[in-house]
Design an enzyme around this catalytic site. Structure first.
Site, PDB file in Angstrom:
ATOM      1  N   HIS A 303       0.853  -1.182   0.000  1.00 16.31           N
ATOM      2  CA  HIS A 303       0.000   0.000   0.000  1.00 16.31           C
ATOM      3  C   HIS A 303       0.886   1.228   0.000  1.00 16.31           C
ATOM      4  O   HIS A 303       1.944   1.221   0.623  1.00 16.31           O
ATOM      5  CB  HIS A 303      -0.909   0.009   1.246  1.00 16.31           C
ATOM      6  CG  HIS A 303      -2.047   0.946   1.113  1.00 16.31           C
ATOM      7  ND1 HIS A 303      -1.939   2.287   1.406  1.00 16.31           N
ATOM      8  CD2 HIS A 303      -3.321   0.743   0.682  1.00 16.31           C
ATOM      9  CE1 HIS A 303      -3.101   2.861   1.159  1.00 16.31           C
ATOM     10  NE2 HIS A 303      -3.955   1.962   0.721  1.00 16.31           N
ATOM     11  N   ASP A 360      -8.001  -5.525   0.084  1.00 13.47           N
ATOM     12  CA  ASP A 360      -8.461  -6.343  -1.042  1.00 13.47           C
ATOM     13  C   ASP A 360      -8.059  -7.808  -0.918  1.00 13.47           C
ATOM     14  O   ASP A 360      -8.579  -8.652  -1.638  1.00 13.47           O
ATOM     15  CB  ASP A 360      -7.904  -5.779  -2.357  1.00 13.47           C
ATOM     16  CG  ASP A 360      -8.431  -4.393  -2.613  1.00 13.47           C
ATOM     17  OD1 ASP A 360      -9.633  -4.195  -2.441  1.00 13.47           O
ATOM     18  OD2 ASP A 360      -7.637  -3.501  -2.964  1.00 13.47           O
TER      19      ASP A 360
HETATM   20  N1  ACO Z   1       4.269  -7.638  -4.726  1.00 11.71           N
HETATM   21  C1  ACO Z   1       5.633  -7.593  -4.900  1.00 11.71           C
HETATM   22  N2  ACO Z   1       6.371  -6.474  -4.768  1.00 11.71           N
HETATM   23  C2  ACO Z   1       5.728  -5.348  -4.451  1.00 11.71           C
HETATM   24  C3  ACO Z   1       4.324  -5.306  -4.249  1.00 11.71           C
HETATM   25  C4  ACO Z   1       3.603  -6.516  -4.394  1.00 11.71           C
HETATM   26  N3  ACO Z   1       2.279  -6.536  -4.213  1.00 11.71           N
HETATM   27  N4  ACO Z   1       3.949  -4.044  -3.946  1.00 11.71           N
HETATM   28  C5  ACO Z   1       5.065  -3.304  -3.954  1.00 11.71           C
HETATM   29  N5  ACO Z   1       6.144  -4.089  -4.254  1.00 11.71           N
HETATM   30  C6  ACO Z   1       7.549  -3.669  -4.315  1.00 11.71           C
HETATM   31  C7  ACO Z   1       7.869  -3.014  -5.639  1.00 11.71           C
HETATM   32  O1  ACO Z   1       8.320  -3.959  -6.590  1.00 11.71           O
HETATM   33  C8  ACO Z   1       8.956  -2.036  -5.240  1.00 11.71           C
HETATM   34  O2  ACO Z   1      10.140  -2.771  -5.063  1.00 11.71           O
HETATM   35  P1  ACO Z   1      11.598  -2.074  -5.302  1.00 11.71           P
HETATM   36  O3  ACO Z   1      11.622  -0.854  -4.440  1.00 11.71           O
HETATM   37  O4  ACO Z   1      12.551  -3.134  -4.849  1.00 11.71           O
HETATM   38  O5  ACO Z   1      11.665  -1.764  -6.763  1.00 11.71           O
HETATM   39  C9  ACO Z   1       8.507  -1.566  -3.851  1.00 11.71           C
HETATM   40  O6  ACO Z   1       7.716  -2.657  -3.316  1.00 11.71           O
HETATM   41  C10 ACO Z   1       7.652  -0.305  -3.855  1.00 11.71           C
HETATM   42  O7  ACO Z   1       6.634  -0.503  -4.820  1.00 11.71           O
HETATM   43  P2  ACO Z   1       5.872   0.706  -5.491  1.00 11.71           P
HETATM   44  O8  ACO Z   1       5.058   0.197  -6.616  1.00 11.71           O
HETATM   45  O9  ACO Z   1       6.837   1.829  -5.750  1.00 11.71           O
HETATM   46  O10 ACO Z   1       4.982   1.136  -4.259  1.00 11.71           O
HETATM   47  P3  ACO Z   1       3.733   2.036  -4.354  1.00 11.71           P
HETATM   48  O11 ACO Z   1       3.545   2.680  -3.052  1.00 11.71           O
HETATM   49  O12 ACO Z   1       3.797   2.919  -5.546  1.00 11.71           O
HETATM   50  O13 ACO Z   1       2.595   0.941  -4.680  1.00 11.71           O
HETATM   51  C11 ACO Z   1       0.780  -0.488  -4.683  1.00 11.71           C
HETATM   52  C12 ACO Z   1       1.548   0.592  -3.897  1.00 11.71           C
HETATM   53  C13 ACO Z   1       0.441   0.009  -6.092  1.00 11.71           C
HETATM   54  C14 ACO Z   1      -0.512  -0.763  -3.937  1.00 11.71           C
HETATM   55  C15 ACO Z   1       1.644  -1.774  -4.763  1.00 11.71           C
HETATM   56  O14 ACO Z   1       1.963  -2.228  -3.473  1.00 11.71           O
HETATM   57  C16 ACO Z   1       0.976  -2.888  -5.574  1.00 11.71           C
HETATM   58  O15 ACO Z   1       1.083  -2.908  -6.803  1.00 11.71           O
HETATM   59  N6  ACO Z   1       0.235  -3.831  -4.890  1.00 11.71           N
HETATM   60  C17 ACO Z   1      -0.499  -4.868  -5.566  1.00 11.71           C
HETATM   61  C18 ACO Z   1      -1.837  -4.332  -6.064  1.00 11.71           C
HETATM   62  C19 ACO Z   1      -2.812  -4.060  -4.936  1.00 11.71           C
HETATM   63  O16 ACO Z   1      -3.016  -4.883  -4.051  1.00 11.71           O
HETATM   64  N7  ACO Z   1      -3.446  -2.886  -5.003  1.00 11.71           N
HETATM   65  C20 ACO Z   1      -4.458  -2.482  -4.021  1.00 11.71           C
HETATM   66  C21 ACO Z   1      -3.954  -1.389  -3.159  1.00 11.71           C
HETATM   67  S1  ACO Z   1      -5.136  -0.916  -1.972  1.00 11.71           S
HETATM   68  C22 ACO Z   1      -6.272  -0.017  -2.833  1.00 11.71           C
HETATM   69  O17 ACO Z   1      -6.014   0.770  -3.691  1.00 11.71           O
HETATM   70  C23 ACO Z   1      -7.603  -0.307  -2.548  1.00 11.71           C
END
Ligand code: ACO
Length: 429
Positions: A303, A360
């Site tokens: 998140h 979720d």
């Molecule tokens: N699985 C694996 N790695 C992940 C995940 C994941 N679910 N989420 C983040 N990471 C990693 C990224 O690869 C990145 O790694 P790095 O720094 O080594 O390159 C790091 O964590 C940060 O990721 P970002 O995408 O920059 O984090 P951000 O804060 O932008 O993203 C997000 C948040 C989009 C929710 C992300 O965690 C994700 O894609 N999760 C899966 C989708 C999801 O569950 N979305 C629902 C969110 S809640 C909502 O909106 C209702």
């Protein structure tokens, strides 16, 4: 005493005011930055940028806190109804008996959808995603219902939206199945009405179960607002051009659809189903999630704000157990989800990246249990989020500091060049 930060660039020192929120959050006010320095800030994804001051929802991602108008999410989920929470978000205070009765009357009076709108549902291709249909239908409301301005009139538009979004969602489901549309009933509560419109049928009357109603109500309460997330910021941004409320909400529905945002609840169930059906070892799932060369992410994990356990997930996980036990359902997806969570939260990659299950991860299992089809999960999220979108839109309209949202950019394209007549251009290889 007002505080400032100093920005030193070349031979100049600039002082920028520090703003402190009611929970002690600090922000640097850069509203005069360009005027003072000629520079802008760059913050891709807005991870460090506050877009507004807001008195609606407080989140502390480090401590796992979520409050609506000061009330902890745990207390609202336990004691409140969705209708009451919607009132609280939009009006700022919990309603007294008179106020909630008046709100209920408005919701009931405006629950029907214009009969001419029914024909639109039949014009979408059968395979259309319900989120696309919902976004179009919400926008279409503007053509059928006058957009009323002024305090009292706006309450009617708000009631129309909250009540009709639920009727539209159920109608869309019934028509997609080729079944008779079920109309709202004045004797049923908000959640009872939705379930009845979804599942009642002339040949199989739907029995309303108080625990199912409670599960739905908690689901909607947990989704009702989450400060400046992607869809809410969209609602505020679109609204900043002073477009009508219906169009702003329709844009919010579209923004919510994405799998990184509200669409994650559908994506989680698809991921868990794939794991169960293909018997994929969970270690393999985690190693794919860790692999930077693989676009796969563990859906329902991570998140932007929560760097600890999402407080909503704790409530949703309990609700999963409660509703599955009540309905005597054994869902293999819940077993896999729990096992996956257990190994992920002990895995160094997930620990180092502060990745915990978000709402979720478990919400789809609750929705499945009460009979909601997977492709409608994000529609359910939209019904829940609607009061938050409305509250945020209203707050932005009343904000004396509010301006048209118009970010800047750092241009990285070609510098000035001369126009080349078509015959002088290089052929493309
Ligand atoms: N699985 C694996 N790695 C992940 C995940 C994941 N679910 N989420 C983040 N990471 C990693 C990224 O690869 C990145 O790694 P790095 O720094 O080594 O390159 C790091 O964590 C940060 O990721 P970002 O995408 O920059 O984090 P951000 O804060 O932008 O993203 C997000 C948040 C989009 C929710 C992300 O965690 C994700 O894609 N999760 C899966 C989708 C999801 O569950 N979305 C629902 C969110 S809640 C909502 O909106 C209702």
């Amino acid at each position: 005493m007002s505080e400032h930060v100093k920005l030193i660039w070349r031979d100049n020192t600039y002082e920028l005011p520090v703003i402190t929120g009611s929970e002690g959050e600090r922000a640097i006010d850069i509203s005069k930055l360009r005027q003072m320095t000629g520079m802008i800030t760059l913050d891709s994804g807005f991870a460090n940028t506050g877009s507004c001051k807001s008195a609606i929802t407080f989140m502390d991602g480090e401590r796992g806190i979520l409050r609506y108008r000061g009330y902890p999410i745990e207390e609202l989920a336990e004691h409140s109804s969705f209708r009451e929470v919607a009132y609280l978000l939009i009006n700022g205070e919990l309603p007294n008996r008179k106020q909630i009765t008046r709100f209920s009357v408005l919701l009931n009076d405006h629950s029907l959808v214009h009969e001419d709108m029914r024909s639109f549902f039949g014009s979408f291709p059968r395979a259309s995603h319900p989120m696309g249909i919902l976004s179009s239908m919400v926008n279409t409301l503007k053509s059928f219902y006058p957009y009323l301005e002024g305090e009292e009139e706006l309450n009617i538009t708000v009631a129309r939206l909250i009540s009709k979004i639920r009727t539209l969602a159920a109608m869309s489901y019934k028509i997609s199945k080729g079944h008779t549309v079920v109309y709202p009933r004045p004797d049923l509560s908000y959640c009872e009405n939705f379930l009845n419109m979804m599942f009642n049928s002339p040949v199989r009357p739907y029995e309303i179960d108080a625990d199912v109603v409670q599960a739905l109500s908690v689901f909607l309460i947990l989704h009702a607002d989450h400060e400046q997330n992607c869809s809410t910021s969209t609602v505020r941004m679109v609204g900043s051009g002073r477009v009508n409320l219906y169009a702003s909400i329709s844009a919010g529905v579209s923004a919510l659809w994405g799998p990184l945002h509200g669409g994650a609840n559908q994506a989680v169930i698809e991921m868990l189903t794939n794991i169960v059906e293909n018997n994929i070892p969970l270690k393999e799932v985690l190693s794919r999630a860790r692999d930077k060369a693989d676009p796969f992410r563990l859906m329902g994990f991570g998140h932007r704000v929560y760097k600890t356990y999402d407080p909503r997930t704790r409530i949703m996980k309990k609700m999963c157990d409660r509703i599955l036990t009540k309905l005597n359902i054994h869902d293999p997806l819940l077993d896999v989800a729990k096992e996956l969570e257990e190994i992920a939260v002990r895995d160094s990659y997930f620990i180092d990246h502060n990745l915990y299950p978000n709402i979720d991860f478990y919400s789809g299992i609750v929705l499945r249990a009460i009979g909601i089809p997977t492709n409608m999960f994000t529609v359910m999220f939209a019904i829940g989020r609607l009061p938050g979108w409305i509250a945020q839109w209203k707050e932005s309209m009343d904000d004396p500091e509010w301006r048209l949202n118009r970010p800047r950019q750092v241009y990285t394209g070609p510098t000035l060049r001369q126009y080349i007549p078509i015959d002088n251009r290089q052929p493309v290889c």
